[in-house]
Design a protein around this motif. Structure first.
Motif, PDB file in Angstrom:
ATOM      1  N   GLY A  31      29.387  53.753  42.689  1.00 31.99           N
ATOM      2  CA  GLY A  31      30.882  53.487  42.403  1.00 31.99           C
ATOM      3  C   GLY A  31      31.565  52.406  43.334  1.00 31.99           C
ATOM      4  N   LEU A  32      31.047  52.551  44.474  1.00 35.55           N
ATOM      5  CA  LEU A  32      31.759  51.465  45.491  1.00 35.55           C
ATOM      6  C   LEU A  32      31.293  50.096  45.133  1.00 35.55           C
ATOM      7  N   ILE A  33      30.255  49.707  44.529  1.00 37.19           N
ATOM      8  CA  ILE A  33      29.883  48.417  44.241  1.00 37.19           C
ATOM      9  C   ILE A  33      30.759  47.602  43.672  1.00 37.19           C
ATOM     10  N   PRO A  34      31.742  48.073  42.850  1.00 36.12           N
ATOM     11  CA  PRO A  34      32.966  47.202  42.300  1.00 36.12           C
ATOM     12  C   PRO A  34      34.074  46.882  43.403  1.00 36.12           C
ATOM     13  N   ALA A  39      36.281  42.963  46.393  1.00 39.32           N
ATOM     14  CA  ALA A  39      36.934  42.343  47.706  1.00 39.32           C
ATOM     15  C   ALA A  39      36.260  41.084  48.162  1.00 39.32           C
ATOM     16  N   LEU A  40      34.857  41.306  48.429  1.00 39.24           N
ATOM     17  CA  LEU A  40      33.889  40.181  48.727  1.00 39.24           C
ATOM     18  C   LEU A  40      34.260  38.844  47.949  1.00 39.24           C
ATOM     19  N   PHE A  41      34.212  38.738  46.709  1.00 43.28           N
ATOM     20  CA  PHE A  41      34.535  37.866  45.788  1.00 43.28           C
ATOM     21  C   PHE A  41      35.874  37.145  46.063  1.00 43.28           C
ATOM     22  N   VAL A  42      36.900  38.349  46.085  1.00 41.34           N
ATOM     23  CA  VAL A  42      38.231  37.969  46.393  1.00 41.34           C
ATOM     24  C   VAL A  42      38.380  36.918  47.906  1.00 41.34           C
ATOM     25  N   TRP A  43      37.846  37.477  48.849  1.00 43.26           N
ATOM     26  CA  TRP A  43      37.634  36.594  49.979  1.00 43.26           C
ATOM     27  C   TRP A  43      36.944  35.042  50.008  1.00 43.26           C
ATOM     28  N   LEU A  45      36.186  33.583  47.054  1.00 46.15           N
ATOM     29  CA  LEU A  45      36.608  32.767  46.001  1.00 46.15           C
ATOM     30  C   LEU A  45      38.075  32.195  45.972  1.00 46.15           C
ATOM     31  N   VAL A  46      38.993  32.671  46.986  1.00 49.08           N
ATOM     32  CA  VAL A  46      40.155  32.376  47.015  1.00 49.08           C
ATOM     33  C   VAL A  46      40.420  30.946  47.463  1.00 49.08           C
ATOM     34  N   GLY A  47      40.953  30.033  46.559  1.00 48.00           N
ATOM     35  CA  GLY A  47      41.192  28.611  46.658  1.00 48.00           C
ATOM     36  C   GLY A  47      40.259  27.824  46.435  1.00 48.00           C
ATOM     37  N   PHE A  56      40.535  36.700  36.873  1.00 50.94           N
ATOM     38  CA  PHE A  56      39.736  37.646  36.137  1.00 50.94           C
ATOM     39  C   PHE A  56      39.154  38.432  37.313  1.00 50.94           C
ATOM     40  N   VAL A  57      38.721  38.096  38.577  1.00 49.37           N
ATOM     41  CA  VAL A  57      38.185  38.660  39.556  1.00 49.37           C
ATOM     42  C   VAL A  57      38.989  39.559  39.997  1.00 49.37           C
ATOM     43  N   VAL A  58      40.239  39.394  40.238  1.00 53.76           N
ATOM     44  CA  VAL A  58      41.388  40.056  40.971  1.00 53.76           C
ATOM     45  C   VAL A  58      41.758  41.071  39.830  1.00 53.76           C
ATOM     46  N   SER A  59      42.061  40.849  38.565  1.00 56.95           N
ATOM     47  CA  SER A  59      42.222  41.801  37.541  1.00 56.95           C
ATOM     48  C   SER A  59      41.256  42.818  37.496  1.00 56.95           C
ATOM     49  N   ALA A  60      39.902  42.443  37.526  1.00 57.97           N
ATOM     50  CA  ALA A  60      38.605  43.509  37.455  1.00 57.97           C
ATOM     51  C   ALA A  60      38.729  44.469  38.497  1.00 57.97           C
ATOM     52  N   LEU A  61      39.060  44.032  39.849  1.00 58.35           N
ATOM     53  CA  LEU A  61      39.100  44.924  40.817  1.00 58.35           C
ATOM     54  C   LEU A  61      40.272  45.859  40.848  1.00 58.35           C
ATOM     55  N   THR A  62      41.533  45.254  40.496  1.00 60.81           N
ATOM     56  CA  THR A  62      42.799  46.045  40.275  1.00 60.81           C
ATOM     57  C   THR A  62      42.473  47.119  39.277  1.00 60.81           C
ATOM     58  N   SER A  63      41.876  46.749  38.150  1.00 63.56           N
ATOM     59  CA  SER A  63      41.654  47.569  36.893  1.00 63.56           C
ATOM     60  C   SER A  63      40.566  48.690  37.260  1.00 63.56           C
TER      61      SER A  63
END
Length: 168
Positions: A31-34, A39-43, A45-47, A56-63
């Motif tokens: 359950g920690l994978i998402p 968090a890794l994708f955000v870091w 992919l940002v910019g 979409f990535v941010v929304s997926a993590l937040t949801s």
């Protein structure tokens, strides 16, 4: 006169002795994978990618974080249901679990509506808050053995939320 067979009593370990089995530990860590992946994708992919896929990535993590907080609110409800007796008032731990179970879901919903940087930070704080409340009620509800796993999962999940929020 025929009497209906009585239902067998639910056998449960003494309060505080129940511990997660191997499957529960594996699923908890899965359950920690998402959280970690998000968090890794955000870091990474940002910019670097278009705003729409990044959102979409941010929304997926937040949801996902909000869903987990709501799930954590359901745990004390279930434990309280198993321990509740019709002829006895709810214990303080049961009341605490029932009240906070609803508060978790409502707070997660509010965090989901916030801007992502604030919502992720709030969800990280909620994950920690869930653990702190559960430390108070789990022993009486018979789940103290789960707190070690819960601590580890909470640490990684909340840290993932905080790190992602810091990058936004």
């Amino acid at each position: 006169m025929n009497t209906p067979p009585s239902s067998p009593a639910i056998s449960s370990p003494p309060p505080g002795l129940a511990e997660p089995n191997e499957l529960a530990r594996k699923l908890g860590h899965a359950g920690l994978i998402p959280f970690v992946g998000g968090a890794l994708f955000v870091w990474l992919l940002v910019g670097r990618i278009d705003p729409q896929p990044f959102a979409f990535v941010v929304s997926a993590l937040t949801s996902y974080a909000a869903l987990v907080v709501s799930f954590l609110g359901g745990l004390p409800w279930g434990l309280s249901m198993l321990r509740q007796s019709y002829d006895q008032p709810a214990s303080p731990a049961q009341k605490l679990g029932l009240i906070w179970g609803v508060v978790y879901s409502l707070a997660a919903w509010v965090a989901l509506m916030m801007p992502p940087h604030a919502g992720l930070a709030a969800l990280g704080g909620l994950l920690i808050g869930c653990y702190l409340v559960d430390r108070k009620c789990y022993p009486e509800l018979g789940a103290a053995g789960w707190l070690k796993l819960r601590f580890r999962l909470t640490l990684v999940a909340s840290l993932s939320c905080f790190l992602a929020a810091a990058q936004l």
